[in-house]
Scaffold this motif. Structure first.
Motif, PDB file in Angstrom:
ATOM      1  N   ILE A 177       8.121  17.251  26.102  1.00 57.55           N
ATOM      2  CA  ILE A 177       7.230  16.478  26.975  1.00 57.55           C
ATOM      3  C   ILE A 177       8.059  15.847  28.098  1.00 57.55           C
ATOM      4  O   ILE A 177       7.697  15.929  29.266  1.00 57.55           O
ATOM      5  CB  ILE A 177       6.494  15.396  26.164  1.00 57.55           C
ATOM      6  N   ARG A 290       0.410   6.970  22.007  1.00 56.73           N
ATOM      7  CA  ARG A 290       0.190   7.837  23.167  1.00 56.73           C
ATOM      8  C   ARG A 290       1.515   8.283  23.774  1.00 56.73           C
ATOM      9  O   ARG A 290       1.585   9.308  24.442  1.00 56.73           O
ATOM     10  CB  ARG A 290      -0.641   7.100  24.225  1.00 56.73           C
ATOM     11  N   GLN A 296      -0.991  13.162  23.861  1.00 55.14           N
ATOM     12  CA  GLN A 296      -0.334  12.682  25.075  1.00 55.14           C
ATOM     13  C   GLN A 296      -1.345  12.504  26.218  1.00 55.14           C
ATOM     14  O   GLN A 296      -2.411  13.118  26.212  1.00 55.14           O
ATOM     15  CB  GLN A 296       0.739  13.689  25.501  1.00 55.14           C
ATOM     16  N   ARG A 306       8.737   4.686  30.253  1.00 53.69           N
ATOM     17  CA  ARG A 306       8.138   4.917  28.928  1.00 53.69           C
ATOM     18  C   ARG A 306       8.806   4.059  27.869  1.00 53.69           C
ATOM     19  O   ARG A 306       8.149   3.500  26.986  1.00 53.69           O
ATOM     20  CB  ARG A 306       8.216   6.407  28.554  1.00 53.69           C
TER      21      ARG A 306
END
Ligand SMILES: Nc1ncnc2c1ncn2[C@@H]1O[C@H](COP(=O)(O)OP(=O)(O)OP(=O)(O)O)[C@@H](O)[C@H]1O
Ligand SMILES: [Mg+2]
Length: 319
Positions: A177, A290, A296, A306
């Motif tokens: 990701i 999340r 996501q 993040r």
């Protein structure tokens, strides 16, 4: 059971639903969605939405999911239909075929959902926030003693919100990701104090409360249409703690750029009494899951940002 996604038009034509002079002529995917088959059906007279659930997640058939979720959605929509202040926010029920796990709904048109608010350039408008809170004020004051407990959906959600993201060996490669996210997630998966608080919040999620919840009150469930804001997809609804809906809401206000005090202060217009630390704790879990769980969001955030949100989530959970 007839599968809607095989040949939607002929399936719809085979039901005793359309007018005698009406025929379904085309069908297209109604929008983005993972759980169910959701089509926009065009007939010679109108369009409507057809939504069918399967005993698995439509996009990931290897993941089983409770097929009766469509009934929860139906029960919820039936309930809000008789409340004037909520009615206009939800699609009208046009037909329900429980033997086919199929719900036919009013089509709001190809509007867009609110996930664009995750882009940093876009702030969620105060007027939208006020309307969403007005919706929750009405929803959370309903009496719904016979609402389904929706326990299998809650167990599925419980796993994805409160357990899986915190499991060191969950097998999810977060670097795919965003490179570096896997390593950044480890302190949160190894923090026993955090995990134990998350586990007790998870127990609360599974226990019975006194408030009818939407259960998935985030930008993917809000759509902007020509006739205004709409709230869709109540398949995770249940009678629980109002702080769960509020916490999810607050978390997504934070994802859309507000800080936690700003987000919490938006609830000044929320009428029922509520526990703000429980709200922030649920919001913290939602932030974490999340960021390091499977579901996501299209976030426009660097690794550093993040990590800051992960730390904020932990602080909110442990406060
Ligand atoms: N009544 C409606 N009018 C217009 N568009 C709709 C309507 N219902 C659903 N849609 C569109 O279809 C998409 C998928 O619908 P929905 O969210 O109900 O499906 P889902 O399978 O439960 O999705 P998810 O995997 O997010 O739970 C929505 O995001 C929206 O774009
Ligand atoms: Mg859904």
């Amino acid at each position: 059971m007839h599968l809607l996604n095989k040949n939607p038009e002929s399936f719809i034509n085979s039901l005793s639903f359309l007018d005698p002079d009406e025929i379904a002529i085309s069908a297209e995917k109604a929008g983005e969605g993972n759980m169910n088959a959701v089509f926009r059906i065009q007939t010679n007279k109108r369009t409507f939405i057809a939504k069918q659930s399967f005993p698995f997640v439509r996009k990931y058939p290897q993941i089983s999911a409770p097929i009766e979720r469509i009934d929860t959605e139906y029960q919820y929509l039936k309930l809000v239909e008789i409340i004037p202040e909520l009615k206009s926010y939800s699609p009208k029920i046009l037909g329900y075929f429980p033997e086919n796990y199929l719900l036919l709904l009013e089509d709001f048109g190809p509007g867009s959902d609110f996930t664009e608010y995750y882009k940093q350039s876009k702030q969620i408008k105060d007027q939208v926030i006020e309307e969403l809170i007005a919706y929750l004020n009405q929803l959370h004051s309903l009496k719904a003693p016979f609402f389904p407990d929706n326990m299998k959906m809650r167990e599925l959600n419980h796993d994805h919100i409160f357990r899986f993201p915190f499991d060191e060996n969950n097998g999810l490669d977060l670097d795919s990701i965003l490179p570096g996210l896997q390593k950044a997630s480890l302190p949160f998966k190894m923090d026993e104090k955090l995990k134990s608080r998350v586990a007790s919040l998870g127990e609360r999620y599974l226990s019975k409360g006194d408030t009818l919840l939407h259960g998935d009150f985030y930008p993917g469930s809000w759509i902007s249409t020509e006739s205004g804001l709409k709230v869709i997809d109540p398949e995770f609804g249940f009678v629980g703690d109002r702080e769960f809906d509020l916490g999810i809401f607050v978390a997504h206000l934070i994802f859309s750029g507000l800080n936690e005090n700003e987000a919490l202060s938006k609830l000044d217009n929320y009428n029922p009494s509520f526990d703000s630390s429980l709200t922030l704790a649920f919001a913290g879990v939602e932030l974490l899951r999340r960021l390091i769980g499977i579901a996501q969001l299209p976030l426009d955030l660097s690794l550093k940002e993040r990590v800051e949100l992960l730390q904020l989530g932990r602080k909110m959970i442990l406060a």
